[in-house]
Design a protein around this motif. Structure first.
Motif, PDB file in Angstrom:
ATOM      1  N   GLU A   1      20.822  16.616 -59.484  1.00  0.00           N
ATOM      2  CA  GLU A   1      22.010  17.581 -59.522  1.00  0.00           C
ATOM      3  C   GLU A   1      22.488  18.037 -58.416  1.00  0.00           C
TER       4      GLU A   1
ATOM      5  N   TYR B   1      33.570  21.394 -62.628  1.00  0.00           N
ATOM      6  CA  TYR B   1      34.220  22.610 -62.868  1.00  0.00           C
ATOM      7  C   TYR B   1      33.584  23.628 -62.381  1.00  0.00           C
ATOM      8  N   SER B   2      32.271  23.489 -62.459  1.00  0.00           N
ATOM      9  CA  SER B   2      31.338  24.842 -61.944  1.00  0.00           C
ATOM     10  C   SER B   2      31.564  24.801 -60.494  1.00  0.00           C
ATOM     11  N   MET B   3      31.962  23.793 -59.628  1.00  0.00           N
ATOM     12  CA  MET B   3      32.113  23.807 -58.410  1.00  0.00           C
ATOM     13  C   MET B   3      33.496  24.418 -57.912  1.00  0.00           C
ATOM     14  N   GLY B   4      34.198  24.726 -58.876  1.00  0.00           N
ATOM     15  CA  GLY B   4      35.601  25.336 -58.630  1.00  0.00           C
ATOM     16  C   GLY B   4      36.764  24.354 -58.477  1.00  0.00           C
TER      17      GLY B   4
ATOM     18  N   LYS C   1      26.059  17.017 -56.566  1.00  0.00           N
ATOM     19  CA  LYS C   1      26.751  18.120 -55.924  1.00  0.00           C
ATOM     20  C   LYS C   1      27.214  17.851 -54.647  1.00  0.00           C
TER      21      LYS C   1
ATOM     22  N   LYS D   1      31.505  19.153 -66.261  1.00  0.00           N
ATOM     23  CA  LYS D   1      31.113  20.573 -66.210  1.00  0.00           C
ATOM     24  C   LYS D   1      30.717  20.971 -64.751  1.00  0.00           C
ATOM     25  N   LEU D   2      29.980  19.907 -64.338  1.00  0.00           N
ATOM     26  CA  LEU D   2      29.626  20.134 -62.917  1.00  0.00           C
ATOM     27  C   LEU D   2      30.664  20.401 -61.649  1.00  0.00           C
TER      28      LEU D   2
END
Ligand SMILES: [Zn+2]
Length: 143
Positions: free
Chosen positions: A122, A32-35, A126, A29-30
């Motif tokens: 988190e 993916y959320s970072m693009g 990242k 999820k992480l």
């Protein structure tokens, strides 16, 4: 003291193992959320990495501290009972991991291992993921 009979202990450990997918989902999820876009569990890649970035030739492994024996981690101790079962089993996993990482490295792949115990921060995660995916280095990181 460990008062569980071996088969009960094994059942308990198997339960813990199945929970290992939770950190993996979190990382997915992480990322993916970072693009970034990735493939999952590509069997054609040594070690079947959890997240595969084919065009970058990069792979992320999300490892359980116990199952993959995170060095120096409090969660990686070998159970006191039934050592004859656990020790060879865990040592086999370590050897296999090293082999996978070496094979990937020799084929020009870059790998990142994220351990269960590193899931809490988190922002740090990242940063590590971003540095890893945006850099062009290919160097061997096994453990
Ligand atoms: Zn750990």
């Amino acid at each position: 003291m460990d008062h569980l009979p071996p088969h009960k202990r094994r059942q308990l450990m198997q339960k813990i193992k199945s929970k290992d997918t939770i950190p993996e989902l979190k990382i997915r999820k992480l990322v993916y959320s970072m693009g970034y876009r990735y493939r999952l569990h590509l069997k054609s890649i040594p070690g079947t990495p959890d997240l595969v970035f084919l065009s970058k030739k990069k792979a992320i492994f999300v490892n359980g501290c116990f199952w993959h024996q995170h060095v120096g981690c409090k969660d990686s101790h070998i159970p006191k009972s039934n050592t004859g079962y656990w020790k060879p089993k865990l040592e086999k996993t370590i050897k296999r991991d090293i082999k996978y990482h070496e094979t990937l490295f020799l084929n020009g792949w870059d790998t990142l291992v994220i351990w269960d115990c590193q899931m809490a921060n988190e922002d740090l995660l990242k940063n590590r993921i971003k540095n890893f995916l945006d850099s062009s280095s290919n160097y061997l990181k096994v453990r």
